[in-house]
Design an enzyme around this catalytic site. Structure first.
Site, PDB file in Angstrom:
ATOM      1  N   GLU A   1       0.507   0.707  -0.832  1.00  0.00           N
ATOM      2  CA  GLU A   1       1.523  -0.139  -1.463  1.00  0.00           C
ATOM      3  C   GLU A   1       2.829   0.607  -1.762  1.00  0.00           C
ATOM      4  O   GLU A   1       3.206   0.771  -2.933  1.00  0.00           O
ATOM      5  CB  GLU A   1       0.956  -0.768  -2.741  1.00  0.00           C
ATOM      6  CG  GLU A   1      -0.307  -1.586  -2.517  1.00  0.00           C
ATOM      7  CD  GLU A   1      -0.829  -2.250  -3.782  1.00  0.00           C
ATOM      8  OE1 GLU A   1      -0.260  -2.026  -4.866  1.00  0.00           O
ATOM      9  OE2 GLU A   1      -1.808  -3.010  -3.686  1.00  0.00           O
TER      10      GLU A   1
ATOM     11  N   GLU B   1      -7.693  -4.377  -0.159  1.00  0.00           N
ATOM     12  CA  GLU B   1      -7.904  -4.743  -1.571  1.00  0.00           C
ATOM     13  C   GLU B   1      -7.792  -6.250  -1.720  1.00  0.00           C
ATOM     14  O   GLU B   1      -6.872  -6.873  -1.193  1.00  0.00           O
ATOM     15  CB  GLU B   1      -6.834  -4.147  -2.497  1.00  0.00           C
ATOM     16  CG  GLU B   1      -6.963  -2.693  -2.788  1.00  0.00           C
ATOM     17  CD  GLU B   1      -5.874  -2.190  -3.747  1.00  0.00           C
ATOM     18  OE1 GLU B   1      -5.365  -2.974  -4.576  1.00  0.00           O
ATOM     19  OE2 GLU B   1      -5.520  -1.002  -3.632  1.00  0.00           O
TER      20      GLU B   1
HETATM   21  O1  IFM Z   1      -5.134  -1.681  -9.529  1.00  0.00           O
HETATM   22  C1  IFM Z   1      -4.204  -1.979  -8.551  1.00  0.00           C
HETATM   23  C2  IFM Z   1      -4.306  -0.997  -7.407  1.00  0.00           C
HETATM   24  O2  IFM Z   1      -4.140   0.302  -7.829  1.00  0.00           O
HETATM   25  C3  IFM Z   1      -3.246  -1.295  -6.373  1.00  0.00           C
HETATM   26  N1  IFM Z   1      -3.298  -2.671  -5.980  1.00  0.00           N
HETATM   27  C4  IFM Z   1      -3.310  -3.664  -7.009  1.00  0.00           C
HETATM   28  C5  IFM Z   1      -4.411  -3.365  -8.002  1.00  0.00           C
HETATM   29  C6  IFM Z   1      -4.443  -4.444  -9.107  1.00  0.00           C
HETATM   30  O3  IFM Z   1      -3.239  -4.467  -9.790  1.00  0.00           O
END
Ligand code: IFM
Length: 472
Positions: free
Chosen positions: A181, A376
């Site tokens: 990210e 994710e």
């Molecule tokens: O916890 C975070 C993660 O570190 C990166 N993506 C989003 C998740 C939830 O906010």
């Protein structure tokens, strides 16, 4: 009725197999180093920007920090057993750069590397494939002191660290993600001041974008070189959503163009197509911001990758006008305003609308054509512990089930999605929100460090098992 015995709960714990996924579909769980490891000052690890940021009064809810977190550094074997018990085939985790190369330059720290070597060996020993993310936001503080991601040198240092990590682990790890990210690293960290290092300078943030992408490309090249002929699946993970105009007005469509440009195309276009999007560059020029691109950077950033990691949490509806109808805000900036919809929300306040994941995956297939993995997806909810100790988190189970169904729908329409990793394996340090927001499918009692499978974890395990049996 006791939540432990409701018919709905019983149904959720006995899921149906997910139809339409191939036997080699990759199932995983994900975490990141600063969010779970703790042991912040052990075995030679030096501070990262998050260690520093957490000590800034008011930066993190409740003044919480990752010094102990889930104490994973000391409980790694137990956690690997937990992961293996879930029946997943893949564990995505990140390496802490300041543990491996303290200070961000110089030789490796053998003790830090040793931890990850043991982790990888234990995973493999239990039949779980390790999937490494090189950078999930814990920049060595010394590199920030030298200017951080807005400085070009940080990209060069990152490529060097990537090569060191691969030298130590590349014989046992095939799956490598460079960055997690980069939008968050650049914008939350350098423009909005909400994440470490807490700066508020849009120009610096855009320089950070370019150097993060350059770091990605250089690291990708370094990993390819280091791998030689050995198997390597290389990628980057982006946080991506969908942007839908509130109305068909030109202003609302323009707001979506801008949101999509700054949030998605600014990263995807250079990585996949080798050029920054012209409209975004023009928007930035109108704010006197120019990316610090040098000859050869575009080619480096476009170093071929094998897989695009997609982190999906939400889409959004956008308006291009203020409440009183003006397309320009009080600071003279074109309006890009997120409009609340009447949708269910997670404890983060994020809207839940799984069909937008299908839309996103189809768009990525159409515009970028890379195989994807959902690196994710998951949700924070305010869990309660039932009197029998169980955690009946039906809301999270429904969230996972609906988003996995959205993946299946995207695949059925032609999107090449190859895996799904739940965020997160366990409750952990949710950055500026501290420990209050729980994303885990495993509950962590932070007083005792006891881990308890929530119902969502049992559902996930059962679903994976049934789905594999149904497709094998
Ligand atoms: O916890 C975070 C993660 O570190 C990166 N993506 C989003 C998740 C939830 O906010």
């Amino acid at each position: 009725m006791n939540p432990a015995t409701t018919p709905q709960r019983q149904r959720l714990l006995r899921p149906a197999p997910v139809r339409g996924l191939p036997a080699d579909f990759r199932w995983g769980v994900a975490t990141s180093s600063y969010q779970i490891e703790g042991a912040a000052a052990e075995d030679g690890r030096t501070p990262s920007i998050w260690d520093t940021f957490c000590r800034v009064p008011g930066a993190v809810e409740g003044g919480e920090r990752g010094d102990v977190a889930c104490d994973h550094y000391h409980r790694m074997s137990e956690d690997v057993e937990l992961i293996a018990g879930l029946g997943v085939d893949t564990y995505r985790f990140s390496l802490a750069w300041p543990r491996i190369q303290p200070g961000g330059r110089g030789p490796v720290n053998t003790k830090g590397l040793d931890f990850y070597q043991r982790l990888v060996d234990e995973l493999r020993g239990r039949g779980v494939t390790p999937w490494i993310t090189l950078y999930h936001w814990d920049l060595p503080q010394e590199l920030e002191d030298a200017g951080g991601w807005p400085e070009r040198d940080t990209a060069l240092r990152f490529a060097e660290y990537a090569a060191l990590a691969h030298d130590a682990l590349g014989d046992r790890v095939e799956h490598w993600t460079t960055l997690n990210e980069p939008w968050c690293s650049a914008m939350l960290g350098y423009a909005y001041g909400l994440h470490a290092p807490g700066r508020r300078d849009l120009g610096a943030a855009l320089h950070a974008v370019h150097h993060l992408l350059l770091g990605h490309g250089l690291a990708a090249g370094a990993l390819r070189d280091a791998a030689g002929g050995n198997p390597l699946e290389l990628g980057i993970t982006l946080n991506l959503g969908t942007a839908t105009p509130e109305t068909d007005s030109e202003a609302d469509r323009e707001a979506c163009r801008r949101a999509d440009g700054m949030g998605a195309r600014l990263y995807l276009d250079p990585v996949v197509h080798g050029r920054y999007p012209e409209d975004v560059i023009a928007d930035l020029a109108a704010q006197n911001i120019e990316l610090p691109v040098r000859d050869g950077d575009a080619a480096a950033i476009a170093t071929p990758i094998d897989v695009l990691g997609v982190n999906f949490y939400r889409g959004a509806l956008f308006s291009g006008v203020t409440d009183d109808g003006s397309p320009i805000d009080a600071e003279g900036v074109p309006v890009v305003r997120m409009v609340d919809r009447d949708l269910p929300r997670t404890a983060m306040g994020w809207e839940i609308n799984p069909t937008e994941l299908t839309d996103l995956l189809l768009r990525l297939e159409r515009d970028y054509g890379l195989p994807t993995v959902i690196t994710e997806n998951g949700a924070a909810f305010d869990d309660t512990v039932a009197p029998d100790g169980s955690v009946p988190d039906a809301d999270r189970t429904a969230y996972l089930a609906d988003h996995i169904a959205a993946v299946v729908a995207a695949r059925a329409q032609g999107a090449d999605v190859r895996g799904y990793f739940a965020w997160s394996l366990m409750d952990n340090f949710e950055w500026a929100y501290g420990y209050g927001k729980r994303f885990g499918i495993v509950r962590v009692d932070y007083d005792t460090q006891v881990r308890t499978l929530k119902d969502s974890a049992k559902w996930y395990r059962n679903t994976i098992g049934l789905t594999r049996a149904g497709t094998a």
